[in-house]
Enzyme design. Structure first.
Site, PDB file in Angstrom:
ATOM      1  N   HIS A 236      -3.066   6.539   4.119  1.00 44.97           N
ATOM      2  CA  HIS A 236      -1.974   5.598   4.419  1.00 44.97           C
ATOM      3  C   HIS A 236      -0.587   6.139   4.078  1.00 44.97           C
ATOM      4  CE1 HIS A 236      -0.934   1.035   4.824  1.00 44.97           C
ATOM      5  NE2 HIS A 236      -0.530   1.774   5.850  1.00 44.97           N
TER       6      HIS A 236
ATOM      7  N   CYS B  96       0.782  -1.246   0.000  1.00 48.03           N
ATOM      8  CA  CYS B  96       0.000   0.000   0.000  1.00 48.03           C
ATOM      9  C   CYS B  96       0.810   1.291   0.000  1.00 48.03           C
ATOM     10  CB  CYS B  96      -0.940   0.002   1.204  1.00 48.03           C
ATOM     11  SG  CYS B  96      -2.080  -1.387   1.264  1.00 48.03           S
TER      12      CYS B  96
END
Length: 573
Positions: A152, A96
């Protein structure tokens, strides 16, 4: 003995039944929509900077889209891709944070210090504050910028938040994964908190709304309230289809015939996301943006095969440097494309979106130095050759070193125990431990007896630390040519050496107890003050000492919470 027999059977069976001989160019899977190759398309109306919608999905596998032959229904994505340009030589990162950081900065993760793992919720870490981000460059070009979905990229200080990194508005989560309805996220036993934010505030009132629907609705509201005469950039980073596997029941019902429960839930989530994209596209048309818009669709990494995803027929999965971890689904849909309805095999990497989109926005890149991305719009829109000829997938000096790697195996110029991967032209090199390496058909995801793919990896790569593949001729990475072509291995190792000389130190600080949501009203959010400074500055080594004033602040804070905890425990007793 029986287990190893099963391992051998799995590989032989797959080869025998043709599982590993899937035709890359088979019609109906990765084929172009039938068009006359000599047809001259009408020139686009490009009188003003286009509206840009960038859609990023989470953990969607390479196989998990209709036009790659999937059993999952994605009619909207299939149509948008068919009418635009499919990117079939498109690369992302295996997890990610790295993909998101490279999208936002246009730089390889070795140049931002984020080359190891992800940014974890309790780490005093975020995207380096000295990096000029993609939305900031678009703001400079006169764009209104909005983000919806998963960030994130760190949040330990307010300066790290999306609204401080170039976005005018933000609705979404700051951490890596949350519950789709409650928005709770646990970073270990007892370390749980709420994670849905509106701007820089906690969005408590949105709890209970399924995130895929919520995010699509927010995009529609943004478009409804903005003027199509003014350029807009919307970054839609869906939480879908990352775990936990949650979907409205009506979507699960469509896949009730699937025997694999994880695959069934996962498929439902993909189809739900597809419909969300349909609603966003509809809003672009309804509010007058579509004719002057560019829609980019990208996955962030390979699918997680243990959670319903499939990267078939590619090798590997999320978290690995095999093609199944780094080759992404990507396409561009726009009325402004000159040569539509085709498949592009131009080499494209996620870092390329930064200069490409800033170029479309007529922004200024002259003051941005050190970009690793290229402007690939001519390759996408006109079918020209890609300016990119190589991709550094990564160099991670902190990842567990391969047991049998050595400097000697790397011709004395590279320690092959170090996890690294690079693509140069048609050649791809991997060193160290690339991760789980088998080919996993979607039918076997969690129902196949035993962990045969783990065993195959051990028997295949136990004593190896170097692999070489001709990716053009062998996209499934079946034939390791490292022993036959040591000259190519040496050449690619030299490229790794070159890149490694430009790398900055890894930013991966220890977790800090002050990040606990209990100290922040029960929600994940910024917890460090401006006085704390950055744990890592500009790629230098970690600060080894702090002044007494800062230490005193921490001591007082810890003492306060210890006393508070003692009182609470006394009251419980």
């Amino acid at each position: 003995m029986a287990v190893y027999a099963l391992t051998g059977f799995s590989l032989v069976s797959l080869l025998s039944f043709g599982y590993l001989s899937w035709d890359w160019m088979k019609p109906g899977l990765v084929a172009d929509v039938a068009t006359d190759p000599m047809e001259k398309p009408l020139p686009p109306t490009f009188t003003r900077p286009p509206h840009i919608i960038f859609i990023l999905t989470d953990d969607q596998g390479y196989h998990d889209i209709g036009y790659h032959g999937s059993d999952i229904q994605t009619p909207t994505l299939d149509r948008l891709a068919a009418e635009g340009v499919k990117l079939e030589n498109y690369y992302i990162q295996p997890i990610c944070t790295p993909s998101r950081s490279q999208l936002i900065t246009g730089r390889y993760q070795i140049h931002t210090g984020l080359q190891h793992s992800i940014i974890r919720p309790r780490q005093p870490n975020c995207l380096p504050l000295d990096q000029v981000t993609l939305p900031q460059k678009l703001q400079e070009a006169g764009y209104s910028t909005h983000m919806v979905g998963k960030w994130h990229l760190g949040f330990y200080k307010k300066e790290c938040l999306p609204t401080r990194r170039g976005f005018d508005t933000f609705l979404g989560s700051l951490t890596g994964n949350v519950d789709y309805y409650t928005y709770d996220n646990c970073d270990g036993p007892g370390v749980c908190g709420y994670d849905l934010h509106e701007g820089e505030d906690v969005a408590w009132d949105q709890s209970g709304k399924y995130s895929t629907f919520l995010y699509a609705q927010r995009v529609s509201k943004i478009l409804a309230s903005h003027s199509p005469k003014e350029p807009i950039f919307i970054y839609v980073a869906f939480q879908a289809v990352h775990t936990p596997l949650q979907s409205p029941k009506e979507y699960i019902y469509r896949y009730r015939s699937m025997g694999n429960v994880a695959r069934r839930k996962y498929a439902a989530m993909v189809t739900c996301m597809d419909e969300a994209v349909k609603n966003i596209t509809w809003a672009l048309k309804k509010y007058g943006y579509y004719d002057n818009s560019v829609i980019v669709f990208s996955t962030d990494n390979g699918g997680q095969t243990f959670s319903g995803g499939s990267n078939w027929p590619l090798r590997g999965r999320k978290g690995t440097y095999w093609e199944g971890g780094v080759r992404g689904i990507g396409f561009v849909h726009s009325p402004l494309i000159k040569r539509k309805r085709r498949t592009s095999w131009a080499l494209v990497h996620i870092t390329d979106w930064y200069p490409t989109l800033v170029g479309l926005a007529r922004g200024n890149l002259s003051n941005v130095q050190g970009l690793d991305g290229y402007d690939v719009w001519p390759a996408i829109s006109e079918g020209k050759e890609s300016p990119r000829t190589e991709i550094l997938h990564n160099i991670d000096p902190l990842y567990n070193h391969a047991k049998y790697g050595s400097l000697e195996d790397g011709f004395g110029i590279w320690n092959t125990a170090v996890q690294a991967s690079i693509r140069v032209g048609e050649w791809k090199l991997l060193t160290g431990d690339p991760g789980y390496s088998d080919w996993i058909p979607p039918q076997t995801l969690t129902n196949f007896p035993g962990s045969w793919w783990n065993l195959e990896r051990l028997t295949d790569g136990l004593r190896k630390s170097v692999w070489l593949f001709n990716i053009t001729a062998d996209p499934y990475e079946r034939y390791d040519l490292s022993e036959q072509r040591p000259d190519v291995v040496r050449t690619l190792l030299m490229r790794l050496v070159h890149y490694n000389r430009t790398a900055i130190p890894v930013r991966y600080p220890a977790e800090n107890p002050r990040a606990h949501p209990d100290f922040n009203g029960g929600a994940w959010g910024p917890w460090a003050s401006e006085d704390d400074g950055e744990e890592w500055e500009g790629g230098r080594e970690p600060l080894k000492s702090r002044n007494k004033k800062k230490k005193c602040k921490i001591c007082k804070l810890r003492s306060f919470f210890r006393k508070l905890n003692t009182r609470l425990m006394s009251n419980r007793i």
